[in-house]
Design a protein around this motif. Structure first.
Motif, PDB file in Angstrom:
ATOM      1  N   GLU A 128       0.833  -1.207   0.000  1.00 16.24           N
ATOM      2  CA  GLU A 128       0.000   0.000   0.000  1.00 16.24           C
ATOM      3  C   GLU A 128       0.867   1.256   0.000  1.00 16.24           C
ATOM      4  O   GLU A 128       0.392   2.345  -0.329  1.00 16.24           O
ATOM      5  N   LEU A 129       2.116   1.095   0.390  1.00 17.34           N
ATOM      6  CA  LEU A 129       3.054   2.220   0.374  1.00 17.34           C
ATOM      7  C   LEU A 129       3.609   2.407  -1.036  1.00 17.34           C
ATOM      8  O   LEU A 129       3.601   3.511  -1.584  1.00 17.34           O
ATOM      9  N   PHE A 130       4.094   1.325  -1.610  1.00 18.71           N
ATOM     10  CA  PHE A 130       4.560   1.317  -3.003  1.00 18.71           C
ATOM     11  C   PHE A 130       3.855   0.176  -3.728  1.00 18.71           C
ATOM     12  O   PHE A 130       3.856  -0.964  -3.250  1.00 18.71           O
ATOM     13  N   SER A 131       3.271   0.465  -4.866  1.00 21.39           N
ATOM     14  CA  SER A 131       2.550  -0.544  -5.627  1.00 21.39           C
ATOM     15  C   SER A 131       3.534  -1.465  -6.344  1.00 21.39           C
ATOM     16  O   SER A 131       4.713  -1.123  -6.503  1.00 21.39           O
ATOM     17  N   PRO A 132       3.087  -2.647  -6.802  1.00 20.78           N
ATOM     18  CA  PRO A 132       3.979  -3.511  -7.574  1.00 20.78           C
ATOM     19  C   PRO A 132       4.625  -2.801  -8.760  1.00 20.78           C
ATOM     20  O   PRO A 132       5.813  -3.000  -9.020  1.00 20.78           O
ATOM     21  N   ASP A 133       3.872  -1.981  -9.482  1.00 25.53           N
ATOM     22  CA  ASP A 133       4.458  -1.259 -10.612  1.00 25.53           C
ATOM     23  C   ASP A 133       5.568  -0.317 -10.161  1.00 25.53           C
ATOM     24  O   ASP A 133       6.557  -0.121 -10.875  1.00 25.53           O
ATOM     25  N   GLU A 134       5.417   0.266  -8.979  1.00 26.96           N
ATOM     26  CA  GLU A 134       6.448   1.174  -8.476  1.00 26.96           C
ATOM     27  C   GLU A 134       7.691   0.403  -8.030  1.00 26.96           C
ATOM     28  O   GLU A 134       8.822   0.873  -8.237  1.00 26.96           O
ATOM     29  N   TRP A 135       7.496  -0.778  -7.447  1.00 28.03           N
ATOM     30  CA  TRP A 135       8.658  -1.613  -7.132  1.00 28.03           C
ATOM     31  C   TRP A 135       9.378  -2.023  -8.410  1.00 28.03           C
ATOM     32  O   TRP A 135      10.623  -2.047  -8.453  1.00 28.03           O
ATOM     33  N   LEU A 136       8.628  -2.346  -9.457  1.00 28.30           N
ATOM     34  CA  LEU A 136       9.248  -2.718 -10.729  1.00 28.30           C
ATOM     35  C   LEU A 136       9.988  -1.531 -11.348  1.00 28.30           C
ATOM     36  O   LEU A 136      10.993  -1.708 -12.038  1.00 28.30           O
ATOM     37  N   GLY A 137       9.488  -0.324 -11.094  1.00 26.53           N
ATOM     38  CA  GLY A 137      10.190   0.869 -11.563  1.00 26.53           C
ATOM     39  C   GLY A 137      11.539   1.022 -10.886  1.00 26.53           C
ATOM     40  O   GLY A 137      12.544   1.340 -11.529  1.00 26.53           O
ATOM     41  N   TRP A 138      11.574   0.791  -9.560  1.00 20.67           N
ATOM     42  CA  TRP A 138      12.859   0.826  -8.859  1.00 20.67           C
ATOM     43  C   TRP A 138      13.804  -0.245  -9.391  1.00 20.67           C
ATOM     44  O   TRP A 138      14.980   0.021  -9.620  1.00 20.67           O
ATOM     45  N   GLU A 139      13.275  -1.449  -9.579  1.00 18.46           N
ATOM     46  CA  GLU A 139      14.115  -2.543 -10.051  1.00 18.46           C
ATOM     47  C   GLU A 139      14.747  -2.200 -11.394  1.00 18.46           C
ATOM     48  O   GLU A 139      15.943  -2.445 -11.614  1.00 18.46           O
ATOM     49  N   TYR A 140      13.973  -1.615 -12.287  1.00 20.45           N
ATOM     50  CA  TYR A 140      14.506  -1.280 -13.604  1.00 20.45           C
ATOM     51  C   TYR A 140      15.557  -0.171 -13.511  1.00 20.45           C
ATOM     52  O   TYR A 140      16.583  -0.222 -14.204  1.00 20.45           O
ATOM     53  N   ALA A 141      15.314   0.822 -12.658  1.00 25.44           N
ATOM     54  CA  ALA A 141      16.316   1.880 -12.482  1.00 25.44           C
ATOM     55  C   ALA A 141      17.632   1.290 -11.995  1.00 25.44           C
ATOM     56  O   ALA A 141      18.717   1.697 -12.430  1.00 25.44           O
ATOM     57  N   ASP A 142      17.558   0.298 -11.096  1.00 21.44           N
ATOM     58  CA  ASP A 142      18.776  -0.335 -10.602  1.00 21.44           C
ATOM     59  C   ASP A 142      19.433  -1.186 -11.691  1.00 21.44           C
ATOM     60  O   ASP A 142      20.655  -1.266 -11.770  1.00 21.44           O
ATOM     61  N   ASP A 143      18.617  -1.822 -12.518  1.00 22.40           N
ATOM     62  CA  ASP A 143      19.177  -2.599 -13.627  1.00 22.40           C
ATOM     63  C   ASP A 143      19.914  -1.698 -14.613  1.00 22.40           C
ATOM     64  O   ASP A 143      20.953  -2.080 -15.154  1.00 22.40           O
ATOM     65  N   ILE A 144      19.377  -0.513 -14.852  1.00 23.21           N
ATOM     66  CA  ILE A 144      20.074   0.458 -15.714  1.00 23.21           C
ATOM     67  C   ILE A 144      21.421   0.807 -15.098  1.00 23.21           C
ATOM     68  O   ILE A 144      22.453   0.836 -15.779  1.00 23.21           O
ATOM     69  N   ARG A 145      21.409   1.079 -13.796  1.00 26.76           N
ATOM     70  CA  ARG A 145      22.664   1.460 -13.136  1.00 26.76           C
ATOM     71  C   ARG A 145      23.731   0.384 -13.331  1.00 26.76           C
ATOM     72  O   ARG A 145      24.860   0.678 -13.721  1.00 26.76           O
ATOM     73  N   TYR A 146      23.376  -0.874 -13.064  1.00 28.52           N
ATOM     74  CA  TYR A 146      24.387  -1.913 -13.115  1.00 28.52           C
ATOM     75  C   TYR A 146      24.659  -2.406 -14.531  1.00 28.52           C
ATOM     76  O   TYR A 146      25.709  -3.012 -14.767  1.00 28.52           O
ATOM     77  N   HIS A 147      23.762  -2.127 -15.454  1.00 29.17           N
ATOM     78  CA  HIS A 147      24.075  -2.364 -16.862  1.00 29.17           C
ATOM     79  C   HIS A 147      25.258  -1.492 -17.272  1.00 29.17           C
ATOM     80  O   HIS A 147      26.190  -1.957 -17.945  1.00 29.17           O
ATOM     81  N   TYR A 148      25.240  -0.224 -16.848  1.00 28.14           N
ATOM     82  CA  TYR A 148      26.321   0.699 -17.206  1.00 28.14           C
ATOM     83  C   TYR A 148      27.506   0.633 -16.244  1.00 28.14           C
ATOM     84  O   TYR A 148      28.598   1.097 -16.578  1.00 28.14           O
ATOM     85  N   ASP A 149      27.286   0.052 -15.079  1.00 29.58           N
ATOM     86  CA  ASP A 149      28.352  -0.001 -14.079  1.00 29.58           C
ATOM     87  C   ASP A 149      29.214  -1.250 -14.257  1.00 29.58           C
ATOM     88  O   ASP A 149      30.445  -1.168 -14.376  1.00 29.58           O
ATOM     89  N   VAL A 150      28.582  -2.430 -14.292  1.00 29.61           N
ATOM     90  CA  VAL A 150      29.328  -3.685 -14.357  1.00 29.61           C
ATOM     91  C   VAL A 150      28.800  -4.624 -15.434  1.00 29.61           C
ATOM     92  O   VAL A 150      29.231  -5.781 -15.523  1.00 29.61           O
ATOM     93  N   GLY A 151      27.862  -4.157 -16.252  1.00 26.04           N
ATOM     94  CA  GLY A 151      27.238  -5.002 -17.255  1.00 26.04           C
ATOM     95  C   GLY A 151      27.667  -4.657 -18.667  1.00 26.04           C
ATOM     96  O   GLY A 151      28.737  -4.072 -18.901  1.00 26.04           O
ATOM     97  N   TYR A 152      26.794  -4.969 -19.619  1.00 25.20           N
ATOM     98  CA  TYR A 152      27.127  -4.811 -21.036  1.00 25.20           C
ATOM     99  C   TYR A 152      27.230  -3.353 -21.471  1.00 25.20           C
ATOM    100  O   TYR A 152      27.778  -3.067 -22.530  1.00 25.20           O
ATOM    101  N   GLY A 153      26.726  -2.438 -20.672  1.00 25.24           N
ATOM    102  CA  GLY A 153      26.824  -1.029 -21.014  1.00 25.24           C
ATOM    103  C   GLY A 153      28.159  -0.401 -20.677  1.00 25.24           C
ATOM    104  O   GLY A 153      28.411   0.751 -21.027  1.00 25.24           O
ATOM    105  N   ASN A 154      29.039  -1.148 -19.998  1.00 21.93           N
ATOM    106  CA  ASN A 154      30.369  -0.640 -19.672  1.00 21.93           C
ATOM    107  C   ASN A 154      31.397  -1.380 -20.522  1.00 21.93           C
ATOM    108  O   ASN A 154      31.497  -2.601 -20.452  1.00 21.93           O
ATOM    109  N   PRO A 155      32.166  -0.679 -21.340  1.00 16.35           N
ATOM    110  CA  PRO A 155      33.097  -1.352 -22.257  1.00 16.35           C
ATOM    111  C   PRO A 155      34.212  -2.120 -21.563  1.00 16.35           C
ATOM    112  O   PRO A 155      34.911  -2.911 -22.203  1.00 16.35           O
ATOM    113  N   PHE A 156      34.386  -1.925 -20.249  1.00 17.62           N
ATOM    114  CA  PHE A 156      35.472  -2.610 -19.539  1.00 17.62           C
ATOM    115  C   PHE A 156      34.983  -3.827 -18.743  1.00 17.62           C
ATOM    116  O   PHE A 156      35.802  -4.538 -18.167  1.00 17.62           O
TER     117      PHE A 156
END
Length: 455
Positions: free
Chosen positions: A264-292
């Motif tokens: 009731e504080l955060f809806s499932p869609d809002e939790w999924l929004g956080w999850e995706y924002a974190d996936d973006i971060r680590y895509h560019y930090d330690v994933g395929y979005g970082n050339p190293f």
């Protein structure tokens, strides 16, 4: 009763007999667990894939050697998460007296809320839960590989959160007759690739964190508007929202539950929004979005593959504990969880992680691949009498117990990779990601492109 003798009546009865099953299948209650969508803060869990493969060795195969690379278990809180998000929220909340929270559901729990962090406590102190997770991993490995000898050594990077996880693992695995030496692998900025945190020794590497800001603002915008309509004098910010979301994960580990996980504080869609924002971060930090990423992750994969392919080796099991960075970078070096793997569109990898909307079909999901104690394993299989396959050695990776096919090398039982295919796979990856010192633009002496601390 005579009417029931009619064939149509039996068909009707048969149809009604199926209704309970159909109801359970088509109309099963919707359930959502925020702890499985917290990105880097998710406690350990094993996701149930749409097409789950059995973690058991394929028919006719036996595991003869294995290597594990694990993230540390649950901790009180990560330093950066605490300093950047949680502490600013808690400080603001504790100093704010202008709101009667008791009259504002679903925020009314804040009227009596007390921080889970003890004054003066070290933020990254491993929790009892984290130690139990590591001990459970030891028990799982014992059951999984009953014929493999207990290792004489386990490796861990130096900080408390990784070393304590290694310590708890050793406690769960060793016996009176077989003590295990926990080897601390020193972290350093001039150690080359020979480390469990080699990104620190790569001067050209830069963390990718800025990209996540765009989607973070998108998904928090309606949350801030909703909260500010309930408590306009508080002025909820993005920092407040992220701090509350992170508290859900860390407080659940410390106390067993958290009011911040309330749907009731955060809806499932809002939790999924956080999850995706974190996936973006680590895509560019330690994933395929970082050339190293692949360059930094390849030396561990290369050394591990060499240990597994040797005719004889010092250990049957090689187990190491690190941070979330090295397993993620090893995924890139191995081609695992690549959003573009089956795309066929020629799109750039970063296009698969748009900053303005969620990609619901992405393979790169931090919650699932690197939760606390998330682990990558590579197994050597001896196969004989596997129908349709030649006798011999095969190799396969598993992530959190789930088998993961190596892209382009699935010519063995259960989608495993033959020895010749595995050798070719490594050679291909070396061409893509080899040369750590040169490509990292190392500016210090005595660098190395290889992992040798297992020797």
């Amino acid at each position: 009763m005579a009417q029931l003798d009619h064939p149509a009546s039996f068909k009707l009865l048969s149809l009604f007999s199926l209704i309970p099953h159909a109801w359970a299948t088509l109309y099963s209650p919707y359930a959502f667990d925020p702890l499985k969508h917290l990105g880097r803060v998710s406690p350990y869990f094993e996701p149930r894939d749409a097409q789950p493969s059995s973690p058991d060795a394929p028919q006719g195969c036996t595991v003869t050697r294995a290597a594990y690379l694990s993230r540390h278990g649950a901790i009180n809180v990560n330093d950066d998460d605490y300093e950047d998000w949680i502490e600013p929220f808690l400080s603001k909340f504790q100093n704010h007296t202008g709101t009667d929270w008791s009259k504002i559901p679903p925020l009314n729990f804040l009227a009596n809320y007390v921080s889970p962090f003890a004054p003066g406590e070290e933020p990254e102190t491993p929790t009892r839960i984290g130690e139990l997770e590591s001990t459970q991993l030891a028990a799982d490995i014992t059951i999984r590989y009953p014929s493999l000898k207990i290792p004489s050594r386990v490796w861990a990077s130096a900080p408390d959160r990784t070393f304590f996880s290694g310590k708890a693992f050793v406690r769960g695995l060793q016996t009176d007759d077989h003590p295990i030496n926990l080897v601390s692998v020193v972290e350093g900025h001039q150690g080359g690739a020979n480390s469990l945190v080699p990104y620190q020794a790569c001067p050209a590497y830069h963390e990718g964190n800025d990209e996540a800001k765009t989607y973070r603002e998108i998904f928090t915008k309606p949350i801030k508007a909703r909260f500010n309509s309930l408590a306009p004098e508080y002025n909820f910010t993005t920092t407040d929202v992220v701090g509350m979301i992170l508290l859900c994960g860390y407080e659940s580990v410390i106390r067993g539950n958290s009011p911040f996980c309330n749907l009731e504080l955060f809806s499932p869609d809002e939790w999924l929004g956080w999850e995706y924002a974190d996936d973006i971060r680590y895509h560019y930090d330690v994933g395929y979005g970082n050339p190293f990423s692949g360059i930094i992750g390849f030396p561990w994969f290369n050394a591990t593959a060499e240990l597994l392919m040797r005719e004889t080796a010092d250990e049957d099991l090689y187990v190491s504990f690190s941070h979330r960075t090295l397993p993620s970078m090893a995924f890139v070096a191995m081609g695992l969880f690549n959003n573009s793997a089956f795309g066929g569109t020629g799109a750039a990898i970063n296009d698969t992680m748009p900053l303005d909307r969620i990609n619901p079909r992405r393979a790169w999901r931090t919650s699932e691949i690197t939760p606390c104690l998330g682990n990558l394993a590579i197994e050597r299989l001896a196969c004989k009498g596997s129908y349709g396959f030649e006798d011999g050695d095969y190799y396969r990776p598993l992530v959190n117990h789930a088998p993961q096919p190596l892209p382009g090398c699935t010519d063995g039982p259960g989608g495993s990779c033959s020895r010749s295919g595995f050798e070719s796979f490594i050679e291909e990856k070396e061409k893509m990601f080899g040369g750590f010192s040169q490509r990292c633009q190392v500016d210090y002496d005595n660098s190395t492109d290889f992992v040798s601390f297992y020797e």
